[in-house]
Design a protein around this motif. Sequence first.
Motif, PDB file in Angstrom:
ATOM      1  N   ALA A  74       0.830  -1.208   0.000  1.00  0.00           N
ATOM      2  CA  ALA A  74       0.000   0.000   0.000  1.00  0.00           C
ATOM      3  C   ALA A  74       0.860   1.253   0.000  1.00  0.00           C
ATOM      4  N   ALA A  75       1.986   1.201   0.709  1.00  0.00           N
ATOM      5  CA  ALA A  75       2.872   2.369   0.778  1.00  0.00           C
ATOM      6  C   ALA A  75       3.441   2.705  -0.593  1.00  0.00           C
ATOM      7  N   VAL A  76       3.880   1.690  -1.322  1.00  0.00           N
ATOM      8  CA  VAL A  76       4.465   1.959  -2.639  1.00  0.00           C
ATOM      9  C   VAL A  76       3.386   2.361  -3.639  1.00  0.00           C
ATOM     10  N   GLU A  77       2.181   1.824  -3.489  1.00  0.00           N
ATOM     11  CA  GLU A  77       1.075   2.265  -4.344  1.00  0.00           C
ATOM     12  C   GLU A  77       0.766   3.735  -4.073  1.00  0.00           C
ATOM     13  N   TYR A  78       0.801   4.104  -2.807  1.00  0.00           N
ATOM     14  CA  TYR A  78       0.595   5.499  -2.409  1.00  0.00           C
ATOM     15  C   TYR A  78       1.672   6.397  -3.025  1.00  0.00           C
ATOM     16  N   VAL A  79       2.919   5.913  -3.002  1.00  0.00           N
ATOM     17  CA  VAL A  79       4.022   6.655  -3.611  1.00  0.00           C
ATOM     18  C   VAL A  79       3.767   6.859  -5.104  1.00  0.00           C
ATOM     19  N   ALA A  80       3.345   5.806  -5.778  1.00  0.00           N
ATOM     20  CA  ALA A  80       3.101   5.892  -7.214  1.00  0.00           C
ATOM     21  C   ALA A  80       2.023   6.929  -7.523  1.00  0.00           C
ATOM     22  N   GLU A  81       0.966   6.936  -6.720  1.00  0.00           N
ATOM     23  CA  GLU A  81      -0.105   7.914  -6.920  1.00  0.00           C
ATOM     24  C   GLU A  81       0.396   9.328  -6.671  1.00  0.00           C
ATOM     25  N   GLU A  82       1.219   9.487  -5.623  1.00  0.00           N
ATOM     26  CA  GLU A  82       1.767  10.808  -5.316  1.00  0.00           C
ATOM     27  C   GLU A  82       2.693  11.289  -6.438  1.00  0.00           C
ATOM     28  N   ARG A  83       3.483  10.383  -6.996  1.00  0.00           N
ATOM     29  CA  ARG A  83       4.391  10.750  -8.083  1.00  0.00           C
ATOM     30  C   ARG A  83       3.600  11.172  -9.316  1.00  0.00           C
ATOM     31  N   SER A  84       2.541  10.436  -9.631  1.00  0.00           N
ATOM     32  CA  SER A  84       1.719  10.773 -10.790  1.00  0.00           C
ATOM     33  C   SER A  84       1.066  12.143 -10.603  1.00  0.00           C
ATOM     34  N   THR A  85       0.557  12.370  -9.401  1.00  0.00           N
ATOM     35  CA  THR A  85      -0.080  13.654  -9.107  1.00  0.00           C
ATOM     36  C   THR A  85       0.933  14.795  -9.202  1.00  0.00           C
ATOM     37  N   PRO A 112      13.943   9.765  -2.971  1.00  0.00           N
ATOM     38  CA  PRO A 112      13.681   8.735  -1.959  1.00  0.00           C
ATOM     39  C   PRO A 112      12.452   7.879  -2.261  1.00  0.00           C
ATOM     40  N   LEU A 113      11.500   8.410  -3.008  1.00  0.00           N
ATOM     41  CA  LEU A 113      10.315   7.623  -3.324  1.00  0.00           C
ATOM     42  C   LEU A 113      10.678   6.442  -4.217  1.00  0.00           C
ATOM     43  N   PHE A 114      11.541   6.695  -5.200  1.00  0.00           N
ATOM     44  CA  PHE A 114      12.001   5.615  -6.068  1.00  0.00           C
ATOM     45  C   PHE A 114      12.851   4.624  -5.275  1.00  0.00           C
ATOM     46  N   ARG A 115      13.657   5.131  -4.364  1.00  0.00           N
ATOM     47  CA  ARG A 115      14.501   4.258  -3.537  1.00  0.00           C
ATOM     48  C   ARG A 115      13.628   3.290  -2.729  1.00  0.00           C
TER      49      ARG A 115
END
Length: 205
Positions: A74-85, A112-115
């Motif tokens: 869920a955390a990485v999915e959240y990161v992906a959504e934040e990056r897209s936004t 750090p999100l990609f890391r």
Amino acid sequence: MGGVSATEHAARTPHVPKQDRSRVTRQRLLAAAVACLAEHGWAGSTVSVVAERAGVSRGAAQHHFPTREDLFTAAVEYVAEERSTALRDLFPDGPADRRAVVAALVGLYTGPLFRAALHLWVAASNEDQLRARVTELEARVGRESHRIAVDLLGADESRPGVRETVQGLLDMARGLGLANLLTDDTARRERVVAQWGTIVEETLG
């Protein structure tokens, strides 16, 4: 000195709906999980460590995410959504200067999100419980990243070579992100990004 009655206290204290508190707690756990993955990797990122960092109890963490795999996927999915936004927010009017879009796409893969996402990929290669869900998640993230890139570049994928160029751009950005994990690759990255800006301009026309 008189005390404050329960009624008076309630009147003075803003009421925060339970649903809102739950959402805030969930967001704090996701942010803490991302930070832990980026800093400590999979092995050092337990539910207890994340809960402590988020300032919540382990029980509260498990109420939102019953398993460790649930939490970090869920955390990485959240990161992906934040990056897209974040990418769309850079170009709110849609198709933009292509060189700027190329640079912004690369920027998504060098922080750090990609890391954090990378640590989850590595863990998924060794953890059967993670592999299927991370594979599915990354396929969905890849499709979304490609779609956003096509939109922002104003790319016509019906033309020969355009789809492959956009996919190559994303693959290149991911590779630069990997290189950046080990050393400050800024100077070389800037030259590569400039060259890819030229390639994209020439291919998309």
